[in-house]
Design an enzyme around this catalytic site. Structure first.
Site, mmCIF file in Angstrom:
data_model
loop_
_atom_site.group_PDB
_atom_site.id
_atom_site.type_symbol
_atom_site.label_atom_id
_atom_site.label_comp_id
_atom_site.label_asym_id
_atom_site.label_seq_id
_atom_site.Cartn_x
_atom_site.Cartn_y
_atom_site.Cartn_z
ATOM 1 N N ARG A 156 -13.236 -5.116 -9.517
ATOM 2 C CA ARG A 156 -14.608 -4.481 -9.532
ATOM 3 C C ARG A 156 -14.513 -2.818 -9.371
ATOM 4 N NH1 ARG A 156 -15.594 -9.086 -6.386
ATOM 5 N NH2 ARG A 156 -17.261 -10.418 -6.998
ATOM 6 N N ILE A 157 -13.503 -2.401 -8.273
ATOM 7 C CA ILE A 157 -13.398 -0.975 -8.297
ATOM 8 C C ILE A 157 -12.731 -0.188 -9.360
ATOM 9 C CG2 ILE A 157 -12.399 0.819 -6.702
ATOM 10 C CD1 ILE A 157 -12.995 -1.224 -4.105
ATOM 11 N N ARG A 234 -4.486 -0.465 -0.442
ATOM 12 C CA ARG A 234 -3.892 -1.075 0.926
ATOM 13 C C ARG A 234 -2.611 0.172 1.204
ATOM 14 N NH1 ARG A 234 -7.912 -2.465 2.435
ATOM 15 N NH2 ARG A 234 -8.398 -4.610 3.473
ATOM 16 N N ASP A 258 -5.483 7.511 0.914
ATOM 17 C CA ASP A 258 -6.646 7.133 1.807
ATOM 18 C C ASP A 258 -6.177 5.959 3.025
ATOM 19 O OD1 ASP A 258 -9.381 7.493 2.767
ATOM 20 O OD2 ASP A 258 -9.602 5.462 2.047
ATOM 21 N N GLU A 263 -1.790 1.903 10.193
ATOM 22 C CA GLU A 263 -3.002 2.398 10.426
ATOM 23 C C GLU A 263 -3.156 2.290 11.983
ATOM 24 O OE1 GLU A 263 -6.106 1.686 7.917
ATOM 25 O OE2 GLU A 263 -5.173 2.692 6.121
ATOM 26 N N HIS A 282 -8.815 6.628 5.829
ATOM 27 C CA HIS A 282 -9.226 5.389 5.287
ATOM 28 C C HIS A 282 -10.722 5.379 5.415
ATOM 29 C CE1 HIS A 282 -8.532 0.706 5.485
ATOM 30 N NE2 HIS A 282 -9.404 1.136 4.759
#
Length: 327
Positions: A156-157, A234, A258, A263, A282
């Site tokens: 989708r992205i 990711r 990002d 993290e 992020h």
């Protein structure tokens, strides 16, 4: 006396739990906001939980096995690499997620990083703030419609970014294992061809055993020396040590990141001191609208399962046969 339903919230990236509490109150469920996302703490809290809702915390096999009453694990987000799905499935526990909630935001963020890179926005900003007002500083600028963006992953992205970048005049190619262009007309190429020919490489795929460190030393060696890597997916998709080595040897142009592994990242790492690396925390998924949608839909998934209803977006639908269809 029947004990109230209990929902364990492992962690969150927002200041309060009011959205979740309001939705869960429709079935009289109590929300337990975990103060510590460690495995030991979550396993202890999960022992009397009827549901687990998680953002980024690791819902491991140990946590799921400790949750003897658990009837659903709901992920606030798209990726599922922090949940032991096989364990949940073996225990008949549905795992839900929200794969379509932040498509506009993440595709916008990836495009913003690309434009910042191409127009040297971050570079000029830092140089000017330091007192250096010099038009010719840094590498030369190139016209956007002379450049190629390669998309690794075309969900989708990726498809949303394809449409936006095409409108700006970029040439686009993509790579997926299936080679499916979803009717977009985007040329589908091999990974090697994409890396070799693209000025920008943007990552849009899940993290799993086959994709971890997909962008490694060997694959970065295929890229042009002025190419940039953009990652809003990711952190584990990139070998960050190999990335730092490639930058140190001028093997690639730079990176706009990002997401990281782990993290939050160690910001003292040499990678983050390199001016050719643009970093955001992020934040690609974030907007008031996307966050509200994510929180409400995830909480509703929990309510659905605890009410005996099949929720939307179940990763392991084979364990949902006992649940009634959604109205």
């Amino acid at each position: 006396m029947v004990s109230p339903l209990r929902v364990l919230l492992t962690d969150r990236a927002w200041p309060d739990c009011e959205v979740e509490r309001e939705i869960l109150s429709s079935i009289g469920a109590e929300l337990i906001d975990a103060p510590d996302p460690s495995e030991a703490a979550l396993a202890d809290l999960a022992s009397d939980a009827d549901a687990i809702a998680t953002c980024w915390a690791q819902v491991t096999t140990a946590v799921i096995e400790a949750a003897t009453r658990c009837r659903v694990v709901a992920r606030f987000g798209i990726g599922l690499d922090n949940i032991a799905i096989d364990t949940a499935t073996s225990r008949g526990i549905p795992v839900t997620y929200v794969p379509d909630y932040c498509v506009p935001e993440v595709s916008d963020h990836a495009l913003a990083l690309l434009l910042a890179v191409n127009r040297k926005i971050a570079f000029f900003h830092h140089q000017t703030k330091r007192g250096r007002y010099e038009l010719g500083a840094g590498p030369p600028l190139k016209r956007l419609d002379q450049l190629q963006l390669g998309l690794i992953g075309f969900g989708r992205i990726g498809r949303a970014l394809f449409a936006k970048a095409t409108a700006l005049g970029l040439r686009l190619v993509a790579h997926t294992p299936s080679g499916h262009d979803y009717g977009t007309g985007c040329p589908m190429v091999t990974l090697e061809t994409l890396l070799h020919d693209s000025d920008f490489v943007s990552l849009h795929l899940p993290l799993n055993e086959s994709t971890r460190h997909l962008i490694n030393r060997e694959r970065m060696a295929l890229m042009p020396s002025d190419a940039w890597i953009i990652n809003t997916s990711r952190g584990g998709l990139i070998d960050h040590d190999a990335l730092q080595t490639a930058l140190a040897s001028d093997q690639i142009g730079g990176a706009a990141l990002d997401v990281f592994e782990p993290e939050p990242p160690d910001l003292s790492h040499e990678l983050f001191r390199d001016e050719r690396v643009i970093v955001t925390p992020h934040a690609a998924f974030l907007s008031e609208d996307s966050l509200r949608e994510l929180r409400s839909r995830t909480a509703q998934q929990v309510v659905d399962v605890l009410s005996g209803v099949r929720p939307e977006h179940v990763v392991n639908p084979e364990v949902c046969e006992h649940l009634a269809p959604r109205a």
